[in-house]
Write a protein that holds these residues in place. Structure first.
Motif, PDB file in Angstrom:
ATOM      1  N   HIS A  43       0.946  -1.189  -0.018  1.00 19.51           N
ATOM      2  CA  HIS A  43       0.015  -0.104  -0.158  1.00 19.51           C
ATOM      3  C   HIS A  43       0.975   1.134   0.038  1.00 19.51           C
ATOM      4  CE1 HIS A  43      -3.134  -2.831   2.151  1.00 19.51           C
ATOM      5  NE2 HIS A  43      -3.069  -2.936   0.976  1.00 19.51           N
ATOM      6  N   VAL A  44       0.504   2.331  -0.769  1.00 21.06           N
ATOM      7  CA  VAL A  44       1.391   3.579  -0.970  1.00 21.06           C
ATOM      8  C   VAL A  44       0.853   4.373   0.497  1.00 21.06           C
ATOM      9  CG1 VAL A  44       1.630   5.532  -2.058  1.00 21.06           C
ATOM     10  CG2 VAL A  44       1.106   3.669  -3.359  1.00 21.06           C
ATOM     11  N   VAL A  45       2.291   4.488   1.145  1.00 19.06           N
ATOM     12  CA  VAL A  45       1.841   5.257   2.402  1.00 19.06           C
ATOM     13  C   VAL A  45       2.815   6.641   2.381  1.00 19.06           C
ATOM     14  CG1 VAL A  45       1.582   3.345   3.776  1.00 19.06           C
ATOM     15  CG2 VAL A  45       4.084   4.126   3.370  1.00 19.06           C
ATOM     16  N   GLY A  46       3.321   6.881   1.267  1.00 16.48           N
ATOM     17  CA  GLY A  46       4.101   8.287   1.002  1.00 16.48           C
ATOM     18  C   GLY A  46       4.697   8.117  -0.179  1.00 16.48           C
ATOM     19  N   ILE A  47       5.669   9.389  -0.706  1.00 22.35           N
ATOM     20  CA  ILE A  47       6.425   9.268  -1.759  1.00 22.35           C
ATOM     21  C   ILE A  47       7.516  10.446  -1.423  1.00 22.35           C
ATOM     22  CG2 ILE A  47       5.118  11.227  -2.615  1.00 22.35           C
ATOM     23  CD1 ILE A  47       5.684   9.765  -5.446  1.00 22.35           C
ATOM     24  N   VAL A  82      -0.706  10.612  -0.135  1.00 21.70           N
ATOM     25  CA  VAL A  82      -0.078  10.631  -1.322  1.00 21.70           C
ATOM     26  C   VAL A  82      -1.467  10.463  -2.387  1.00 21.70           C
ATOM     27  CG1 VAL A  82       1.207   9.530  -3.464  1.00 21.70           C
ATOM     28  CG2 VAL A  82       1.788   9.460  -0.939  1.00 21.70           C
ATOM     29  N   ILE A  83      -1.469  11.442  -3.429  1.00 22.86           N
ATOM     30  CA  ILE A  83      -2.396  11.485  -4.337  1.00 22.86           C
ATOM     31  C   ILE A  83      -2.271  10.412  -5.292  1.00 22.86           C
ATOM     32  CG2 ILE A  83      -3.520  12.930  -6.293  1.00 22.86           C
ATOM     33  CD1 ILE A  83      -2.825  15.383  -4.756  1.00 22.86           C
ATOM     34  N   THR A  84      -3.143   9.524  -5.555  1.00 18.19           N
ATOM     35  CA  THR A  84      -2.939   8.438  -6.702  1.00 18.19           C
ATOM     36  C   THR A  84      -4.108   8.235  -7.528  1.00 18.19           C
ATOM     37  OG1 THR A  84      -4.299   6.798  -5.178  1.00 18.19           O
ATOM     38  CG2 THR A  84      -1.971   7.014  -4.558  1.00 18.19           C
ATOM     39  N   ALA A 104       4.517  16.147 -10.017  1.00 17.79           N
ATOM     40  CA  ALA A 104       5.420  15.444 -10.889  1.00 17.79           C
ATOM     41  C   ALA A 104       5.416  13.931 -11.128  1.00 17.79           C
ATOM     42  CB  ALA A 104       6.926  16.001 -11.001  1.00 17.79           C
ATOM     43  N   CYS A 105       4.611  13.255 -10.065  1.00 11.15           N
ATOM     44  CA  CYS A 105       4.618  11.898 -10.156  1.00 11.15           C
ATOM     45  C   CYS A 105       3.332  11.374  -9.504  1.00 11.15           C
ATOM     46  CB  CYS A 105       5.934  11.308  -9.571  1.00 11.15           C
ATOM     47  SG  CYS A 105       5.585   9.490  -9.554  1.00 11.15           S
ATOM     48  N   LEU A 106       2.458  10.389 -10.421  1.00  7.79           N
ATOM     49  CA  LEU A 106       1.449   9.878  -9.420  1.00  7.79           C
ATOM     50  C   LEU A 106       1.393   8.352  -9.487  1.00  7.79           C
ATOM     51  CD1 LEU A 106      -1.605  11.837 -11.231  1.00  7.79           C
ATOM     52  CD2 LEU A 106      -0.942  12.039  -8.970  1.00  7.79           C
ATOM     53  N   VAL A 118       2.919   7.106 -13.087  1.00  4.72           N
ATOM     54  CA  VAL A 118       2.932   8.027 -14.220  1.00  4.72           C
ATOM     55  C   VAL A 118       3.617   9.045 -13.818  1.00  4.72           C
ATOM     56  CG1 VAL A 118       1.634   9.294 -15.989  1.00  4.72           C
ATOM     57  CG2 VAL A 118       0.997   7.048 -14.927  1.00  4.72           C
ATOM     58  N   THR A 119       4.500   9.851 -14.793  1.00  6.81           N
ATOM     59  CA  THR A 119       5.313  11.125 -14.211  1.00  6.81           C
ATOM     60  C   THR A 119       5.072  11.909 -15.316  1.00  6.81           C
ATOM     61  OG1 THR A 119       7.224  10.409 -15.834  1.00  6.81           O
ATOM     62  CG2 THR A 119       7.124   9.408 -13.695  1.00  6.81           C
ATOM     63  N   GLU A 120       5.451  13.220 -15.165  1.00  3.80           N
ATOM     64  CA  GLU A 120       4.968  14.655 -15.834  1.00  3.80           C
ATOM     65  C   GLU A 120       5.701  13.979 -17.174  1.00  3.80           C
ATOM     66  OE1 GLU A 120       6.648  17.902 -14.365  1.00  3.80           O
ATOM     67  OE2 GLU A 120       8.531  17.267 -13.869  1.00  3.80           O
ATOM     68  N   LYS A 121       6.977  13.539 -17.419  1.00  2.46           N
ATOM     69  CA  LYS A 121       7.695  13.184 -18.547  1.00  2.46           C
ATOM     70  C   LYS A 121       6.937  12.041 -19.442  1.00  2.46           C
ATOM     71  CE  LYS A 121      12.001  11.584 -20.724  1.00  2.46           C
ATOM     72  NZ  LYS A 121      13.386  11.145 -20.150  1.00  2.46           N
ATOM     73  N   ASP A 122       6.184  11.303 -18.568  1.00  2.00           N
ATOM     74  CA  ASP A 122       5.442  10.253 -19.463  1.00  2.00           C
ATOM     75  C   ASP A 122       4.178  10.929 -19.990  1.00  2.00           C
ATOM     76  OD1 ASP A 122       6.843   8.021 -18.456  1.00  2.00           O
ATOM     77  OD2 ASP A 122       5.617   7.848 -16.537  1.00  2.00           O
ATOM     78  N   MET A 123       3.451  11.926 -19.102  1.00  2.00           N
ATOM     79  CA  MET A 123       2.319  12.922 -19.864  1.00  2.00           C
ATOM     80  C   MET A 123       2.720  13.587 -20.977  1.00  2.00           C
ATOM     81  SD  MET A 123      -0.146  11.947 -17.929  1.00  2.00           S
ATOM     82  CE  MET A 123      -1.291  13.469 -18.430  1.00  2.00           C
ATOM     83  N   LEU A 124       4.061  14.047 -20.849  1.00  2.00           N
ATOM     84  CA  LEU A 124       4.351  15.004 -22.101  1.00  2.00           C
ATOM     85  C   LEU A 124       4.582  14.252 -23.191  1.00  2.00           C
ATOM     86  CD1 LEU A 124       5.345  17.633 -23.026  1.00  2.00           C
ATOM     87  CD2 LEU A 124       7.292  17.192 -22.111  1.00  2.00           C
ATOM     88  N   TYR A 125       5.258  12.922 -23.091  1.00  2.00           N
ATOM     89  CA  TYR A 125       5.129  12.204 -24.358  1.00  2.00           C
ATOM     90  C   TYR A 125       4.055  11.854 -24.983  1.00  2.00           C
ATOM     91  CZ  TYR A 125       6.789   8.202 -27.239  1.00  2.00           C
ATOM     92  OH  TYR A 125       6.897   7.604 -28.538  1.00  2.00           O
ATOM     93  N   THR A 126       2.791  11.302 -23.924  1.00  2.00           N
ATOM     94  CA  THR A 126       1.710  11.013 -24.459  1.00  2.00           C
ATOM     95  C   THR A 126       0.960  11.926 -25.034  1.00  2.00           C
ATOM     96  OG1 THR A 126       1.495   9.455 -22.473  1.00  2.00           O
ATOM     97  CG2 THR A 126      -0.589   9.941 -23.685  1.00  2.00           C
TER      98      THR A 126
END
Length: 216
Positions: A43-47, A82-84, A104-106, A118-126
């Motif tokens: 489970h995601v508890v932080g980043i 964390v926002i997921t 910059a990362c979800l 998913v990162t902001e770089k992934d979003m830009l490429y998409t």
């Protein structure tokens, strides 16, 4: 397009009781900027970001910098909660999350467990793919009335020329709600016949707008 189509499934993670030193090592070796922090059930508890790590690390400019700070545990610097997002969320919708939250990362979570990021770089490429700028093409911007059926009406002109449309984007026209802008990326390096057809059909071209009318 769905998040599951662009997310990275091989995710490097750490636990909340791991040290900042371990995070520094993983960030540098893997050339990444974010590490999700998970518990035993994944489970995601932080980043933790590279910026978090830099802020928590001793300055190398100090003569006697204390490296013991790197032994602090990650729960002392991680962002939480964390926002997921979910794998079946739409990419276009999570783009707004990136913008609104200035992140910059979800992490991508399914049934409560981390399944990707998913990162902001992934979003830009998409969005490069969605707009068709990754293929050889020409750009045409047309001002049209904002009425039902206008897009198929305009695309008929492209169809008659048998020109493939790589992408269509729709923008508002300044503050005039009676019009909108259709942005076509078409797979031809000679858009002149299309431009002439659009003008003859009575459409106003915003780009290219410096090509003269054909001589009669």
């Amino acid at each position: 397009m769905l998040v599951e189509e662009i997310m990275r499934t091989e995710v490097i993670t750490l636990k909340a009781n791991d040290t900042i030193k371990e995070a520094v090592h993983l960030l540098q070796v893997n050339r990444i900027r974010h590490i999700p922090i998970v518990d035993e059930e994944h489970h995601v508890v932080g980043i933790v970001s590279d910026r978090d790590v830099r802020d928590a690390s001793p300055s190398i400019l100090l003569k006697n910098h204390d490296t013991r700070e790197l032994d602090n545990e990650l729960h002392t610097i991680m962002s939480s909660p964390v926002i997921t997002v979910h794998p079946l969320d739409f990419v276009e919708e999570i783009a707004k999350v990136f913008y609104d939250k200035e992140i910059a990362c979800l992490p991508v979570v399914n049934h409560g467990r981390l399944v990707g990021v998913v990162t902001e770089k992934d979003m830009l490429y998409t969005f490069i793919q969605l707009t068709g700028t990754n293929v050889q093409s020409s750009l045409i911007e047309v001002k049209v009335p904002d009425i039902p059926g206008i897009i198929p009406e305009v695309t008929q002109i492209f169809g008659r020329r048998k020109v493939n449309i790589a992408s269509i984007l729709v923008y508002p026209y300044k503050k005039d709600t009676q019009y909108k802008i259709l942005v076509f990326r078409v797979q031809t390096m000679n858009p002149m016949p299309l431009i002439q057809d659009l003008r003859q059909a009575g459409y106003a071209l915003l780009w290219p707008n410096n090509i003269p009318e054909p001589k009669l």
